[in-house]
Design an enzyme around this catalytic site. Structure first.
Site, PDB file in Angstrom:
ATOM      1  N   ARG A 172       0.861  -1.179   0.000  1.00  0.00           N
ATOM      2  CA  ARG A 172       0.000   0.000   0.000  1.00  0.00           C
ATOM      3  C   ARG A 172       0.900   1.232   0.000  1.00  0.00           C
ATOM      4  O   ARG A 172       2.025   1.193   0.510  1.00  0.00           O
ATOM      5  CB  ARG A 172      -0.899   0.015   1.236  1.00  0.00           C
ATOM      6  CG  ARG A 172      -1.839  -1.187   1.348  1.00  0.00           C
ATOM      7  CD  ARG A 172      -2.628  -1.121   2.635  1.00  0.00           C
ATOM      8  NE  ARG A 172      -3.567  -2.233   2.757  1.00  0.00           N
ATOM      9  CZ  ARG A 172      -3.303  -3.384   3.376  1.00  0.00           C
ATOM     10  NH1 ARG A 172      -2.111  -3.579   3.937  1.00  0.00           N
ATOM     11  NH2 ARG A 172      -4.212  -4.334   3.444  1.00  0.00           N
ATOM     12  N   LYS A 175      -2.292  -2.832   7.742  1.00  0.00           N
ATOM     13  CA  LYS A 175      -3.494  -2.434   8.469  1.00  0.00           C
ATOM     14  C   LYS A 175      -3.626  -3.261   9.750  1.00  0.00           C
ATOM     15  O   LYS A 175      -3.344  -4.457   9.753  1.00  0.00           O
ATOM     16  CB  LYS A 175      -4.735  -2.632   7.598  1.00  0.00           C
ATOM     17  CG  LYS A 175      -4.870  -1.596   6.485  1.00  0.00           C
ATOM     18  CD  LYS A 175      -6.210  -1.733   5.782  1.00  0.00           C
ATOM     19  CE  LYS A 175      -6.403  -0.630   4.746  1.00  0.00           C
ATOM     20  NZ  LYS A 175      -7.690  -0.767   4.042  1.00  0.00           N
ATOM     21  N   HIS A 235      -2.435   2.406  -5.828  1.00  0.00           N
ATOM     22  CA  HIS A 235      -3.249   1.228  -5.522  1.00  0.00           C
ATOM     23  C   HIS A 235      -3.541   0.419  -6.788  1.00  0.00           C
ATOM     24  O   HIS A 235      -3.731  -0.799  -6.711  1.00  0.00           O
ATOM     25  CB  HIS A 235      -4.555   1.644  -4.847  1.00  0.00           C
ATOM     26  CG  HIS A 235      -5.071   0.617  -3.884  1.00  0.00           C
ATOM     27  ND1 HIS A 235      -4.480   0.380  -2.667  1.00  0.00           N
ATOM     28  CD2 HIS A 235      -6.100  -0.262  -3.974  1.00  0.00           C
ATOM     29  CE1 HIS A 235      -5.131  -0.576  -2.033  1.00  0.00           C
ATOM     30  NE2 HIS A 235      -6.120  -0.991  -2.809  1.00  0.00           N
ATOM     31  N   HIS A 253      -4.360  -9.025   3.322  1.00  0.00           N
ATOM     32  CA  HIS A 253      -5.789  -8.948   3.578  1.00  0.00           C
ATOM     33  C   HIS A 253      -6.144  -9.831   4.769  1.00  0.00           C
ATOM     34  O   HIS A 253      -5.728 -10.992   4.821  1.00  0.00           O
ATOM     35  CB  HIS A 253      -6.590  -9.420   2.359  1.00  0.00           C
ATOM     36  CG  HIS A 253      -6.556  -8.463   1.217  1.00  0.00           C
ATOM     37  ND1 HIS A 253      -6.876  -8.830  -0.082  1.00  0.00           N
ATOM     38  CD2 HIS A 253      -6.228  -7.146   1.154  1.00  0.00           C
ATOM     39  CE1 HIS A 253      -6.752  -7.781  -0.877  1.00  0.00           C
ATOM     40  NE2 HIS A 253      -6.367  -6.753  -0.157  1.00  0.00           N
ATOM     41  N   TYR A 309     -10.580 -10.135  -7.002  1.00  0.00           N
ATOM     42  CA  TYR A 309      -9.745 -10.535  -8.141  1.00  0.00           C
ATOM     43  C   TYR A 309     -10.237 -11.825  -8.790  1.00  0.00           C
ATOM     44  O   TYR A 309      -9.537 -12.403  -9.620  1.00  0.00           O
ATOM     45  CB  TYR A 309      -8.295 -10.718  -7.696  1.00  0.00           C
ATOM     46  CG  TYR A 309      -7.683  -9.478  -7.103  1.00  0.00           C
ATOM     47  CD1 TYR A 309      -7.295  -8.415  -7.910  1.00  0.00           C
ATOM     48  CD2 TYR A 309      -7.504  -9.353  -5.729  1.00  0.00           C
ATOM     49  CE1 TYR A 309      -6.750  -7.264  -7.360  1.00  0.00           C
ATOM     50  CE2 TYR A 309      -6.960  -8.205  -5.175  1.00  0.00           C
ATOM     51  CZ  TYR A 309      -6.582  -7.169  -5.992  1.00  0.00           C
ATOM     52  OH  TYR A 309      -6.038  -6.031  -5.455  1.00  0.00           O
ATOM     53  N   ARG A 346      -0.822  -1.907  -7.117  1.00  0.00           N
ATOM     54  CA  ARG A 346      -1.062  -3.018  -6.181  1.00  0.00           C
ATOM     55  C   ARG A 346      -2.032  -4.029  -6.800  1.00  0.00           C
ATOM     56  O   ARG A 346      -1.835  -5.240  -6.703  1.00  0.00           O
ATOM     57  CB  ARG A 346      -1.608  -2.456  -4.877  1.00  0.00           C
ATOM     58  CG  ARG A 346      -1.965  -3.474  -3.799  1.00  0.00           C
ATOM     59  CD  ARG A 346      -2.290  -2.719  -2.516  1.00  0.00           C
ATOM     60  NE  ARG A 346      -3.106  -3.458  -1.577  1.00  0.00           N
ATOM     61  CZ  ARG A 346      -2.630  -4.290  -0.654  1.00  0.00           C
ATOM     62  NH1 ARG A 346      -1.328  -4.507  -0.567  1.00  0.00           N
ATOM     63  NH2 ARG A 346      -3.441  -4.906   0.185  1.00  0.00           N
TER      64      ARG A 346
END
Length: 328
Positions: free
Chosen positions: A169, A193, A266, A292, A301, A269
């Site tokens: 990110r 995150k 992004h 994630h 995806y 990414r």
């Protein structure tokens, strides 16, 4: 102080201390809860009803900002997620209120993922070395070194290669320091995150250009990627690049490469994830590499895996049908 304000403050402290949420997340939850309680005129938790939540949802859906723009569905959902999390916290503390599971989120349209195709990616990655550096920054980039590339060209090339190599990110990339990246091991750990650590890997190209860039650096600053904008005034380095600065760098080279799509860090990414899946990676491995927490997030995806399924179908099932002389 109203009961709702006291409990909201306790909840935000709980998020920060016990749940280890980021400062940004806590601020967002604070904003969403303040908006709800302002709308509800400081309603006490025990008086929050499903009907009042329905009315709040109508208000969110009809809300217009100062420019007359409506609130996006995902933003409306963020408000509801914050409220639902707050109600879960109250339930843990045995505070009588609405059951959080009664709040359902708005159904979202299926997300489409923008990514670069192979020729676009190559043009973007080559743009810094092809003389595409911003004119305002060339004067502050230093003299060309070995290979004929300036420090600014090496920095921007390393940034683009790092984004595609690691799938980081933009905030994660901006937060890197020189001591975090081990060029010999070609891998390093980053905290994403929720402060969750994950291992990311460097391609040969990313490692090469990052090494070239770092060898040209003469400062002792800790940041991996630094601003060079004030070098012409005798201040060669001006701290680490911000996420917004990196976004502007990417946008500049997108234009220099003649790419008409709206491309952000992004998007690179997304391109990283797409490239992995198209070359045979399974969805759960991609989930780990992207950091994630839920496989549901990575499933945006699935259109890529669907394309691979079509390739499998054409390679195996359709081949058998082609052996027949004519359709039956």
């Amino acid at each position: 102080m109203a009961k709702s304000s006291i409990l909201s403050s306790d909840f935000l402290t709980y998020l920060e201390v016990e749940r280890n949420r980021s400062e940004r997340t806590v601020k967002n939850y604070d904003f969403y809860l303040r908006r709800f309680f302002t709308w509800a005129k400081g309603v006490a938790p025990e008086k929050i009803t499903l009907d009042s939540v329905r009315q709040y949802r109508v208000w969110l859906n009809r809300y217009k900002d100062e420019r007359g723009h409506s609130m996006k569905k995902n933003t409306q959902n963020y408000h509801l997620i914050a409220l639902r999390s707050f109600l879960k916290y109250l339930a843990k503390r045995d505070v009588k209120t609405l059951a959080p599971e009664k709040i359902e989120l708005a159904r979202m349209p299926e997300r489409s993922v923008e990514f670069l195709d192979a020729p676009e990616l190559e043009r973007l990655l080559e743009a810094p070395l092809a003389g595409g550096a911003p004119a305002s920054a060339k004067a502050s980039a230093g003299k060309p070194g070995e290979g004929g590339y300036s420090l600014l060209q090496l920095r921007d090339k390393a940034i683009l290669e790092m984004l595609f190599s690691t799938g980081l990110r933009v905030s994660e990339l901006a937060g890197l320091t020189k001591t975090m990246v081990n060029l010999k091991r070609e891998e390093f750990t980053v905290r994403g995150k929720g402060d969750k650590p994950r291992v990311v890997f460097l391609s040969n190209q990313a490692r090469h250009w990052l090494q070239q860039y770092l060898e040209r650096r003469s400062d002792i600053g800790p940041h991996l990627f630094v601003s060079l904008d004030r070098a012409a005034n005798g201040r060669e380095y001006d701290g680490g690049l911000t996420p917004r600065s990196i976004q502007r760098i990417v946008e500049h080279y997108v234009r220099a490469a003649g790419i008409t799509k709206r491309i952000t860090p992004h998007t690179v990414r997304h391109t990283f994830a797409t490239d992995l899946l198209r070359n045979g990676a399974d969805i759960r491995s991609v989930q780990v590499l992207l950091g994630h927490s839920s496989i549901t997030t990575t499933q945006i995806y699935t259109h890529i895996t669907d394309e691979r399924l079509k390739e499998v179908y054409n390679s195996f099932h359709a081949k058998r049908r082609r052996k027949n002389d004519r359709p039956r």
